[in-house]
Design a protein around this motif. Structure first.
Motif, PDB file in Angstrom:
ATOM      1  N   LEU A 300       0.825  -1.212   0.000  1.00 29.52           N
ATOM      2  CA  LEU A 300       0.000   0.000   0.000  1.00 29.52           C
ATOM      3  C   LEU A 300       0.857   1.258   0.000  1.00 29.52           C
ATOM      4  O   LEU A 300       0.526   2.235  -0.681  1.00 29.52           O
ATOM      5  N   ILE A 301       1.960   1.243   0.735  1.00 30.31           N
ATOM      6  CA  ILE A 301       2.800   2.445   0.861  1.00 30.31           C
ATOM      7  C   ILE A 301       3.273   2.966  -0.496  1.00 30.31           C
ATOM      8  O   ILE A 301       3.164   4.168  -0.767  1.00 30.31           O
ATOM      9  N   PRO A 302       3.806   2.114  -1.398  1.00 37.57           N
ATOM     10  CA  PRO A 302       4.192   2.652  -2.718  1.00 37.57           C
ATOM     11  C   PRO A 302       3.023   3.277  -3.476  1.00 37.57           C
ATOM     12  O   PRO A 302       3.206   4.242  -4.217  1.00 37.57           O
ATOM     13  N   MET A 303       1.801   2.727  -3.292  1.00 37.67           N
ATOM     14  CA  MET A 303       0.629   3.299  -3.956  1.00 37.67           C
ATOM     15  C   MET A 303       0.292   4.666  -3.361  1.00 37.67           C
ATOM     16  O   MET A 303      -0.077   5.595  -4.086  1.00 37.67           O
ATOM     17  N   GLN A 304       0.419   4.772  -2.045  1.00 33.59           N
ATOM     18  CA  GLN A 304       0.181   6.053  -1.387  1.00 33.59           C
ATOM     19  C   GLN A 304       1.226   7.090  -1.815  1.00 33.59           C
ATOM     20  O   GLN A 304       0.904   8.247  -2.091  1.00 33.59           O
ATOM     21  N   LEU A 305       2.465   6.653  -1.899  1.00 33.58           N
ATOM     22  CA  LEU A 305       3.544   7.560  -2.294  1.00 33.58           C
ATOM     23  C   LEU A 305       3.349   8.060  -3.717  1.00 33.58           C
ATOM     24  O   LEU A 305       3.698   9.199  -4.042  1.00 33.58           O
ATOM     25  N   VAL A 328      10.709   7.922   1.791  1.00 34.31           N
ATOM     26  CA  VAL A 328       9.711   8.945   2.103  1.00 34.31           C
ATOM     27  C   VAL A 328      10.370  10.310   2.296  1.00 34.31           C
ATOM     28  O   VAL A 328       9.908  11.318   1.744  1.00 34.31           O
ATOM     29  N   LYS A 329      11.455  10.341   3.051  1.00 33.89           N
ATOM     30  CA  LYS A 329      12.147  11.615   3.289  1.00 33.89           C
ATOM     31  C   LYS A 329      12.668  12.207   1.987  1.00 33.89           C
ATOM     32  O   LYS A 329      12.549  13.412   1.748  1.00 33.89           O
ATOM     33  N   GLY A 330      13.259  11.359   1.143  1.00 40.71           N
ATOM     34  CA  GLY A 330      13.783  11.838  -0.126  1.00 40.71           C
ATOM     35  C   GLY A 330      12.703  12.402  -1.022  1.00 40.71           C
ATOM     36  O   GLY A 330      12.897  13.411  -1.703  1.00 40.71           O
ATOM     37  N   MET A 331      11.534  11.764  -1.048  1.00 44.65           N
ATOM     38  CA  MET A 331      10.432  12.234  -1.886  1.00 44.65           C
ATOM     39  C   MET A 331       9.871  13.559  -1.378  1.00 44.65           C
ATOM     40  O   MET A 331       9.571  14.461  -2.160  1.00 44.65           O
ATOM     41  N   ILE A 351      13.324  -6.046  -4.260  1.00 39.54           N
ATOM     42  CA  ILE A 351      13.216  -7.012  -5.362  1.00 39.54           C
ATOM     43  C   ILE A 351      12.524  -8.274  -4.880  1.00 39.54           C
ATOM     44  O   ILE A 351      11.642  -8.820  -5.552  1.00 39.54           O
ATOM     45  N   GLN A 352      12.917  -8.741  -3.704  1.00 40.28           N
ATOM     46  CA  GLN A 352      12.321  -9.954  -3.135  1.00 40.28           C
ATOM     47  C   GLN A 352      10.810  -9.787  -2.947  1.00 40.28           C
ATOM     48  O   GLN A 352      10.041 -10.727  -3.170  1.00 40.28           O
ATOM     49  N   LYS A 353      10.375  -8.604  -2.567  1.00 43.49           N
ATOM     50  CA  LYS A 353       8.952  -8.341  -2.343  1.00 43.49           C
ATOM     51  C   LYS A 353       8.213  -7.956  -3.623  1.00 43.49           C
ATOM     52  O   LYS A 353       6.992  -7.778  -3.621  1.00 43.49           O
ATOM     53  N   GLY A 354       8.949  -7.820  -4.718  1.00 44.07           N
ATOM     54  CA  GLY A 354       8.318  -7.527  -6.000  1.00 44.07           C
ATOM     55  C   GLY A 354       7.875  -6.101  -6.176  1.00 44.07           C
ATOM     56  O   GLY A 354       6.958  -5.809  -6.968  1.00 44.07           O
ATOM     57  N   ILE A 355       8.504  -5.157  -5.472  1.00 42.35           N
ATOM     58  CA  ILE A 355       8.076  -3.750  -5.562  1.00 42.35           C
ATOM     59  C   ILE A 355       9.218  -2.810  -5.969  1.00 42.35           C
ATOM     60  O   ILE A 355       9.040  -1.593  -5.980  1.00 42.35           O
ATOM     61  N   GLU A 360      11.061   2.471  -7.907  1.00 41.54           N
ATOM     62  CA  GLU A 360      11.995   3.190  -8.786  1.00 41.54           C
ATOM     63  C   GLU A 360      11.265   4.241  -9.617  1.00 41.54           C
ATOM     64  O   GLU A 360      11.795   5.320  -9.880  1.00 41.54           O
ATOM     65  N   LYS A 361      10.012   3.925 -10.004  1.00 43.42           N
ATOM     66  CA  LYS A 361       9.230   4.883 -10.788  1.00 43.42           C
ATOM     67  C   LYS A 361       8.892   6.137  -9.989  1.00 43.42           C
ATOM     68  O   LYS A 361       8.582   7.182 -10.575  1.00 43.42           O
ATOM     69  N   LEU A 362       8.945   6.044  -8.671  1.00 42.26           N
ATOM     70  CA  LEU A 362       8.640   7.198  -7.818  1.00 42.26           C
ATOM     71  C   LEU A 362       9.727   8.263  -7.906  1.00 42.26           C
ATOM     72  O   LEU A 362       9.545   9.381  -7.411  1.00 42.26           O
TER      73      LEU A 362
END
Length: 441
Positions: A300-305, A328-331, A351-355, A360-362
């Protein structure tokens, strides 16, 4: 004698058509999950309440006593037939007896460490059950399909287990290894087909009510096998008008279903749908289930970001997701250096979690926020490209040149992060109104 009592109670639940009670009697969840914990080299994350622990231990004690009787019984088939008194026709009784005997043999095989045999016996039990599956026994379907999935996990995890089949060939025969997850998926598909074959017009009284529980088990296997295409086929079927509406299934199943469909949407680049489904799962997940809360947050966090919704650092620390702190801080600050360092140091984890690719697209958002700072410092709608080159050399790479900076800016303009255009004589010419739009609205 415990086995006599067990068979009597099981027969009673069948005669009374009490699906939940029958599922409780047939459950092998306790023995399989405990054996997985013993076989796994990874520490268990399962936590149980005192009441759950007592029930768990009682079930294990009962199964062990039953196993002692099973091992002393010469003819298990005849024993079960004599002890289970079912008020049913001969063919139906035979199927229930086959199911019960196969399930008891699975118990004995697990205690003996013969996990491949246990998997086969449990598969036979499910095959027999499919012959007598009715709407009232839907809880049994859910329990058995869950058990065969975690049984496949046990076979896969145990180093001593090997599942092979003999293949005829020239000059003799050869053995090839069988993936227990693939075998389980084939059986689960048969279960799904069995539930979908019901032609009852009233969906509330249809075997299709069992569909989501089966689909959720298939989701977990297909994600394990990285076969997401088959997941999409399942969603297309279960979300059709021929099946009950999604919100009519048990809430626990809806949470799991939306979690996996949300992940599918994320892989397809539909972050809005992914966020909606994952947010539903997170909000509906019981607050005391911290393990699942953390798992949902991970995706969910990458979707929120992607919508510039930044989680508090305390939330990340609470759920053990410190890997996202630097992201998060960098963004938020446009600190591309901090973003890259965090992404690099946690690369294997992501990579292991598939995200990893999603995170990277963020980076485009980080560039946007960095360039907005440069624009504010510049105080003018016309910003020389050299300003961006200087910032990128400091924050990211000393080799960055004008061409690379213009390429990044062009990409941001194309994707709607910046409103403006590049003039090779002037630099970046920004729109006089809202040059850095709130793209997430």
């Amino acid at each position: 004698m415990e086995l006599n009592t067990h068979l009597t109670q099981l027969a009673d639940s069948i005669n009374r058509e009490n699906g939940q009670l029958m599922a409780d009697h047939l459950s092998l969840s306790e023995i399989i999950s405990l054996t997985i914990e013993h076989e796994s080299t990874v520490p268990s994350m399962h936590s149980r309440t005192t009441q759950q622990e007592i029930a768990f231990n009682n079930k294990m004690s009962l199964l062990k006593k039953m196993d002692n009787v099973i091992k002393r019984t010469v003819d298990l088939d005849s024993f079960v037939q004599n002890k289970m008194h079912l008020a049913l026709d001969a063919e139906t009784r035979r199927s229930y007896h086959e199911m019960t005997v196969s399930r008891l043999r699975a118990v004995s095989s697990i205690f003996d460490g013969r996990y491949t045999d246990a998997f086969k016996h449990l598969s036979d039990a499910i095959t027999a059950f499919l012959k007598v599956f009715e709407v009232w026994s839907t809880p049994v379907m859910w329990k058995l399909t869950y058990n065969i999935r975690i049984m496949a996990k046990l076979v896969n995890a145990a180093p001593s287990s090997s599942t092979t089949t003999t293949t005829p060939g020239s000059g003799g025969s050869s053995e090839r290894k069988i993936d227990p997850f693939e075998e389980a998926s084939r059986l689960l598909n048969r279960c799904f087909q069995s539930s979908g074959a019901d032609r009852a017009t009233d969906l509330e009284l249809s075997k299709k009510r069992a569909a989501m529980g089966i689909v959720n088990q298939l989701f977990q296997i297909y994600f394990k096998l990285n076969n997401l295409k088959l997941c999409k086929n399942l969603t297309k079927t279960i979300e059709s008008k021929l099946y009950p509406a999604l919100d009519t299934y048990p809430i626990k199943q809806c949470i799991t279903y939306r979690f996996f469909v949300g992940r599918l949407a994320a892989f397809d680049g539909d972050f809005v749908k992914a966020r909606e489904f994952l947010l539903f799962s997170f909000n509906q997940c019981p607050s005391d289930n911290q393990k699942n809360k953390r798992l949902i947050l991970l995706y969910l966090i990458p979707m929120q970001l992607s919508q510039c919704i930044f989680p508090k650092q305390s939330l990340l620390i609470k759920h053990g997701l410190h890997q996202f702190v630097g992201i998060v801080k960098g963004m938020k600050t446009g600190d591309i250096k901090q973003f890259n360092e965090c992404l690099s140091s946690n690369q294997n984890y992501f990579i292991q979690k598939g995200i990893y690719l999603i995170i990277e697209k963020l980076k485009n958002i980080v560039y946007r926020n960095l360039f907005k700072k440069i624009y504010l410092i510049n105080g003018n709608a016309r910003v020389p490209i050299g300003h961006f080159v200087t910032a990128l050399k400091w924050a990211e790479n000393e080799t960055v040149d004008v061409d690379e900076a213009e390429c990044i800016i062009s990409n941001l303009i194309y994707n709607g992060y910046i409103k403006g255009y590049i003039s090779h004589k002037v630099g970046l010419v920004l729109s006089p109104t809202n040059p850095f739009p709130a793209f997430w609205k």
